[in-house]
Design an enzyme around this catalytic site. Structure first.
Site, short mmCIF file in Angstrom:
data_model
loop_
_atom_site.label_atom_id
_atom_site.label_comp_id
_atom_site.label_asym_id
_atom_site.label_seq_id
_atom_site.Cartn_x
_atom_site.Cartn_y
_atom_site.Cartn_z
N THR A 71 0.85 -1.20 0.00
CA THR A 71 0.00 0.00 0.00
C THR A 71 0.88 1.25 0.00
O THR A 71 0.62 2.20 -0.75
CB THR A 71 -0.97 -0.02 1.20
OG1 THR A 71 -1.76 -1.21 1.12
CG2 THR A 71 -1.88 1.19 1.21
N ASN A 155 -5.37 -10.86 -6.86
CA ASN A 155 -5.42 -11.49 -5.54
C ASN A 155 -6.67 -12.32 -5.32
O ASN A 155 -6.64 -13.31 -4.60
CB ASN A 155 -5.29 -10.43 -4.44
CG ASN A 155 -6.14 -9.22 -4.70
OD1 ASN A 155 -6.08 -8.64 -5.78
ND2 ASN A 155 -6.95 -8.85 -3.73
N GLN A 183 1.09 -10.31 -5.81
CA GLN A 183 0.72 -11.73 -5.86
C GLN A 183 1.64 -12.53 -6.77
O GLN A 183 1.55 -13.76 -6.83
CB GLN A 183 -0.74 -11.89 -6.30
CG GLN A 183 -1.75 -11.27 -5.34
CD GLN A 183 -1.81 -11.98 -3.99
OE1 GLN A 183 -1.32 -13.10 -3.82
NE2 GLN A 183 -2.40 -11.31 -3.00
N SER A 203 5.02 -6.90 -1.43
CA SER A 203 4.68 -6.96 -0.01
C SER A 203 5.25 -8.25 0.58
O SER A 203 5.00 -9.34 0.05
CB SER A 203 3.16 -6.95 0.11
OG SER A 203 2.79 -6.95 1.45
N HIS A 205 4.54 -9.87 3.38
CA HIS A 205 3.69 -10.83 4.10
C HIS A 205 2.88 -11.74 3.19
O HIS A 205 2.19 -12.63 3.65
CB HIS A 205 2.80 -10.11 5.12
CG HIS A 205 1.64 -9.35 4.55
ND1 HIS A 205 0.37 -9.85 4.53
CD2 HIS A 205 1.57 -8.11 4.00
CE1 HIS A 205 -0.45 -8.94 4.01
NE2 HIS A 205 0.25 -7.88 3.67
N THR A 241 13.79 5.17 10.10
CA THR A 241 14.73 4.06 10.35
C THR A 241 14.16 2.77 9.78
O THR A 241 12.98 2.47 9.94
CB THR A 241 14.97 3.93 11.87
OG1 THR A 241 15.47 5.17 12.34
CG2 THR A 241 15.95 2.82 12.18
N CYS A 330 -18.58 -9.42 3.51
CA CYS A 330 -19.96 -9.47 4.01
C CYS A 330 -20.20 -8.30 4.94
O CYS A 330 -19.46 -8.12 5.89
CB CYS A 330 -20.19 -10.76 4.77
SG CYS A 330 -20.21 -12.17 3.70
N1 PLP Z 1 -1.95 -5.38 -4.02
C1 PLP Z 1 -2.41 -6.64 -4.01
C2 PLP Z 1 -2.61 -7.37 -5.29
C3 PLP Z 1 -2.68 -7.27 -2.80
O1 PLP Z 1 -3.15 -8.53 -2.79
C4 PLP Z 1 -2.49 -6.54 -1.61
C5 PLP Z 1 -2.84 -7.16 -0.30
O2 PLP Z 1 -3.96 -7.64 -0.10
C6 PLP Z 1 -2.01 -5.24 -1.66
C7 PLP Z 1 -1.75 -4.69 -2.88
C8 PLP Z 1 -1.75 -4.43 -0.40
O3 PLP Z 1 -0.60 -4.93 0.24
P1 PLP Z 1 -0.14 -4.55 1.73
O4 PLP Z 1 -0.93 -5.41 2.64
O5 PLP Z 1 1.32 -4.90 1.79
O6 PLP Z 1 -0.34 -3.10 1.92
#
Ligand code: PLP
Length: 746
Positions: A71, A155, A183, A203, A205, A241, A330
Site C-alpha cells: 500500500t 489477488n 501476488q 509486499s 507478508h 529508520t 460481508c
Molecule cells: N496489491 C495486491 C494485489 C494485494 O493482494 C495486496 C494485499 O492484499 C495489496 C496490494 C496491499 O498490500 P499490503 O498489505 O502490503 O499493503
C-alpha cells in the site's frame, strides 16, 4: 490441525525468516545509519538483501526501496508519477487502472489526483470474462494516459495479466506504467528491467515474510517524489529508520527462493491445485470456477456453488478447520458482491457467492492430501443436511421447525419425520429452489404451503414451490389452507388457524398444537418483535386491528411464543407479554386504554414517513424499540470458567448449523455441563422447550466467531432468560490447549 488456504491474504512466516528476524532484533540490532561496527553490520545485512532482491526481481539498474508494504509502495509510485505530470508542459487527460486492481490502486489514484489538484479523469480498464485486460480498449486510450496501473496477478482470482500484451498496447504512449507485483512475487518471473515497467510494489507478508515490510522498484530515470521526508534514509527516497527485522526476514525468504528446494516449482504447484480442484468438484457437484484455471496462478482457485452462499461455505470450511476466504466481503445486512467478479461480467449470484482458496508455494503433498480429505468431508456433511442438489436420499431425516430469513423476511419449514410430511409457512421466492430440493432430498410430502397474509412487499411464491416439486396444491384457499378442514395434521402435531384482520384484511395466524397444548403461533406481521404490522396498505384493515390483538391474546395468552413474518433485528420470536413491555401502543390496546379508532389513528401516526429497512425493503411495521438497548451478553473464557464453577450443569448451546456441528469440536468445559446443539435456524423450536426452564438458568451459546451466538443470546435475554450468554469471539478465539486445561481444572 488447521489447514490454512488463504495465502493470498497473508502467509505464515518461514522458520528461517523468523530466525533472521529474531537475530536482527536480539544480536544484530544495529541502526544501518550508525557508523560504528554495530551499525555497519546492519547496513551490510540490508545491502545484501537489496542485492538479492535485485537478482530475484530482475531489477537491473532500477532502485529498490524498503518500505512498509505494497500500500505504501503504491502511494509512493502514484505520488511520484502524478507529481511529474503536474509539472509537465503537456498534461495528459487520463489515469488508467485495471478494473480488478486491489482497492489500494484506484483509491491512491483518486486521492493523489485530488490532493495534487490535477483533476485528471480516472478510468478503469475493462477486463474480459477471463479477467484479463481489454487490450484494444487500452490501446485506444493509451495515448491520452499519464499513468497506467495493472497488476501482475489478481489477488481474488489469481488471473495472470498479459504484461507483454499490455506493454505492446502502451507502445508510443507517454504514460508511466505501474505493475502491482504483490501476488506474483515468488510465483512468476517479472523481469522488471526487461519490460518498460516504471514502478512495481511488493509486499513481504504475501510470501512468508512478516507484515510491515515491502519493496518498491523504481526504474532508473522514472520520476520520483518521496512520500516520507525526514532523516534521509534510503538515499532520502524514504525516510525513517529501516525495519531491520522485516528486512532480515525478507532476505531469508529471498535466499530460499534463490537457493531452490524450499519453494515448489510451477508444475508441482499446478498438480497440487488440480487435486484441490478435483476434490472441490467431487464434494460440490455443480461447482463453477470463476476464472479459467489455465490463466491463473497455480496457487489460487476462486469458485461458486449454485444454491450455496459464500457465508455458508466459509462456516462449513471453518468448522472443518479449513481456512478459506469469501471472494466477497460481508456486511452486517447483506453479502457484498465481489467487484472483481462483477468487472469480469459474472452473473450476480456468482459474484456474491464466491469463495477463494489459495496456498503458498511452500506446501507439500501431505498438506494437500489433508486439505482434499477435509473438502470431501465438507461435501458429505452438506449432503447429510440436504444441501447438495445432486445427491438426494443421503440426508438424515429432518424433524421440527427450521426458520429461514431473507432480508428480514421469515419463512418457516415445519417437518415431521414420522409422517414424512412438511408444511411451509410464508414461502419466499428466493427459497423456492432450496425448499424444493430439500423436499426432494428428504423424500417428504408437502402437506401445505401457507401464507399468513397477502404480503405487501412480495407476491406469494406458494404456487412456484408447488410447481417446483411438480405437485398440485389441491383445493386450497387464497392463503393455501386446504378447504373444508379445521385442522391440519402433521404427525402428532397439528395446526389450526385464527383470523386476525388488521395488517391486511386476510391476516391469519397459524397455531401449532401438540398433546401438551398450544406450542407456538405463526403470526405473520400482526405482531413482530418490536413492531406491529403496518396498517396503511391498500389491503389493510386498520379499524379491525385492535380487536384482532385482543382476540389473539384471548386465544393464545400472553406467554405463547409468537413467530413473526418479519424479524429485522434478529429477535427470532416473541410473546405478547414481551411485546407489551416493548410497545406502548400494544400495552394500551391490551389494557383497554384505547379503542379501535384511537388505535388506528395512533398507528397511522407511527407509520408516517416509515423509512426503508436496512435491507432496502419496505418496512412492514414501525419499529419502536431499538436493538441497541439490549444488554451486553458476551462472556469471555475466564468468566465462563468461573460461571461453570458456580453452575457446573449450565446449558452450553452450539448454535452453528448441523453441517458445521458434525465437523467441529466444542469447548471442553467439564463433564456436568449440559450440551445442546441448536442451530440458529432451529432456535424458534428450542425457544419453546426453554420456556419451561427457570429464567435464571445459565445458558451459554457459542458458534464460530461469536456473531450468531450473540444473536441467540440477545434473543434469549429479550425473552426473559436473564443469564443467557454468548462466548466472545466464538470457537475461533478459544485456545484449544487452554480449553482442555480448563476442563481438567474444573
Ligand atoms: N496489491 C495486491 C494485489 C494485494 O493482494 C495486496 C494485499 O492484499 C495489496 C496490494 C496491499 O498490500 P499490503 O498489505 O502490503 O499493503
Amino acid at each position: 490441525m488447521e489447514i490454512y488456504l488463504d495465502a493470498n491474504a497473508t502467509t505464515p512466516v518461514l522458520p528461517q525468516a523468523r530466525e533472521a528476524a529474531m537475530a536482527a532484533m536480539a544480536e544484530d540490532f544495529g541502526n544501518p545509519s550508525s557508523v560504528h561496527s554495530t551499525g555497519l553490520k546492519a547496513r551490510a545485512l540490508m545491502d545484501g538483501v537489496r542485492a538479492r532482491a535485485r537478482r530475484v526481481l530482475g531489477a537491473g539498474q532500477g532502485r529498490l526501496l524498503f518500505l512498509s508494504g505494497a500500500t505504501e509502495g503504491i502511494q509512493t509510485a502514484v505520488l511520484s508519477a502524478l507529481s511529474a505530470l503536474r509539472d509537465a508542459d503537456h498534461r495528459p487527460e487520463l489515469l488508467l487502472y485495471g478494473a480488478t486492481e486491489h482497492k489500494a490502486v484506484p483509491e491512491a489514484l483518486k486521492h493523489w489526483n485530488a490532493l495534487l489538484g490535477l483533476n485528471l479523469t480516472v478510468l478503469p480498464i475493462p477486463v474480459g470474462r477471463d479477467g484479463r485486460h481489454d487490450l484494444a480498449w487500452l490501446r485506444a486510450h493509451a495515448a491520452r494516459a499519464g499513468l497506467v496501473c495493472t497488476m501482475a496477478a489478481n489477488n481474488e482470482t489469481g488471473v495472470i495479466s498479459d504484461l507483454d500484451g499490455i506493454a505492446a498496447a502502451l507502445a508510443g504512449s507517454p504514460a508511466r506504467w505501474m505493475v502491482d507485483g504483490v501476488q506474483a512475487l515468488g510465483k512468476l518471473p517479472l523481469k522488471l528491467e526487461e519490460r518498460r515497467i516504471d514502478y512495481a510494489p511488493f509486499s513481504g507478508h504475501k510470501l512468508y515474510a512478516p507484515k510491515g515490510i515491502g519493496l518498491l522498484y523504481v526504474r532508473e530515470g522514472a520520476p520520483f517524489t518521496p512520500l516520507l521526508a525526514g532523516g534521509g534514509q534510503e538515499g532520502a527516497w524514504r525516510s525513517g529508520t529501516e525495519n531491520m527485522s522485516g528486512i532480515a526476514a525478507l532476505g531469508a525468504v529471498l535466499a530460499a527462493l534463490e537457493a531452490g528446494g524450499t519453494f515448489c516449482d510451477a508444475a508441482t504447484l499446478q498438480a497440487h491445485r488440480d487435486r484441490l480442484a478435483a476434490a472441490l468438484q467431487e464434494a460440490f457437484p455443480g461447482l463453477l470456477f470463476n476464472a479459467p484455471t489455465e490463466l491463473c496462478l497455480p496457487t489460487t482457485l476462486n469458485f461458486a456453488v449454485p444454491g450455496l452462499s459464500s457465508k455458508l461455505l466459509l462456516d462449513l470450511f471453518d468448522a472443518a478447520e479449513l481456512r478459506v476466504s469469501g471472494g466477497s466481503a460481508c456486511s452486517a445486512a447483506k453479502a457484498q458482491p465481489s467487484y472483481v467478479l462483477e468487472a469480469m461480467g459474472l452473473p450476480a449470484w456468482q459474484t456474491a457467492a464466491s469463495v477463494r482458496l489459495s496456498f503458498g508455494p511452500v506446501v507439500d503433498r501431505s498438506f494437500i492430501d489433508e486439505a482434499c480429505a477435509r473438502i470431501r468431508v465438507c461435501g458429505e456433511s452438506l449432503r447429510e443436511s440436504c444441501l447438495d442438489p445432486s445427491a438426494p436420499g443421503q440426508a438424515l431425516p429432518a424433524d421440527g421447525l427450521t426458520r429461514f430469513v431473507v432480508d428480514g423476511a421469515c419463512c418457516y419449514l415445519l417437518a415431521d419425520a414420522s409422517s414424512r410430511r412438511a408444511v411451509v409457512v410464508d414461502p419466499l421466492p428466493e427459497l423456492t429452489e432450496r425448499l424444493a430440493q430439500w423436499l426432494r432430498c428428504q423424500g417428504y410430502a408437502l402437506a401445505a404451503v401457507l401464507d399468513t397474509h397477502s404480503h405487501g412487499d412480495h407476491a406469494s411464491s406458494a404456487g412456484d414451490l408447488w410447481q417446483a416439486i411438480q405437485h398440485e396444491a389441491g383445493s386450497v384457499d387464497a392463503l393455501g389452507w386446504p378447504r373444508d378442514i379445521k385442522r391440519l395434521d402433521l404427525g402428532d402435531r397439528w395446526l389450526t388457524r385464527l383470523a386476525l384482520p388488521g395488517h391486511t384484511q386476510d391476516s391469519t395466524a397459524y397455531l401449532l398444537h401438540d398433546a401438551r397444548g398450544l406450542r407456538w403461533a405463526f403470526v405473520g406481521d400482526t405482531v413482530m418483535p418490536g413492531a406491529l404490522g403496518r396498517s396503511d396498505f391498500e389491503q389493510s384493515a386498520p379499524l379491525a386491528y385492535a380487536d384482532s390483538l385482543l382476540r389473539l391474546r384471548e386465544v393464545v395468552g400472553e406467554q405463547t411464543l409468537l413467530l413473526p413474518g418479519h424479524d429485522y433485528d434478529d429477535r427470532f420470536a416473541s410473546t405478547l407479554a414481551v411485546e407489551r413491555e416493548a410497545q406502548p401502543l400494544l400495552a394500551d390496546v391490551l389494557a383497554g386504554r384505547i379503542d379501535a379508532a384511537g388505535f388506528a389513528a395512533a398507528k397511522a401516526a407511527l407509520e408516517q414517513d416509515l423509512a426503508m429497512t436496512a435491507y432496502q425493503t419496505v418496512a412492514c411495521g414501525a419499529r419502536v424499540d431499538s436493538s441497541c438497548s439490549l444488554a451486553a451478553s458476551e462472556i469471555g473464557l475466564a468468566d465462563l470458567q468461573a460461571l461453570v464453577a458456580r453452575h457446573p450443569d449450565l446449558l452450553l448451546i452450539d448454535v452453528r448449523e448441523p453441517y458445521e456441528q458434525r465437523l467441529g469440536q466444542a469447548p471442553q468445559l467439564g463433564t456436568q455441563v449440559r450440551r445442546q446443539a441448536v442451530a440458529l435456524s432451529g432456535l424458534p423450536e428450542a425457544l419453546v422447550q426453554w420456556q419451561s426452564l427457570p429464567p435464571d438458568t445459565p445458558m451459554v451459546c457459542f458458534c464460530r466467531s461469536g456473531n450468531r451466538s450473540a444473536q441467540a443470546a440477545r434473543a434469549l435475554r429479550r425473552l426473559g432468560h436473564a443469564q443467557a450468554w454468548s462466548l466472545r469471539g466464538g470457537l475461533a478465539l478459544l485456545p484449544r490447549a487452554a480449553a482442555a486445561d480448563a476442563a481438567l481444572a474444573i
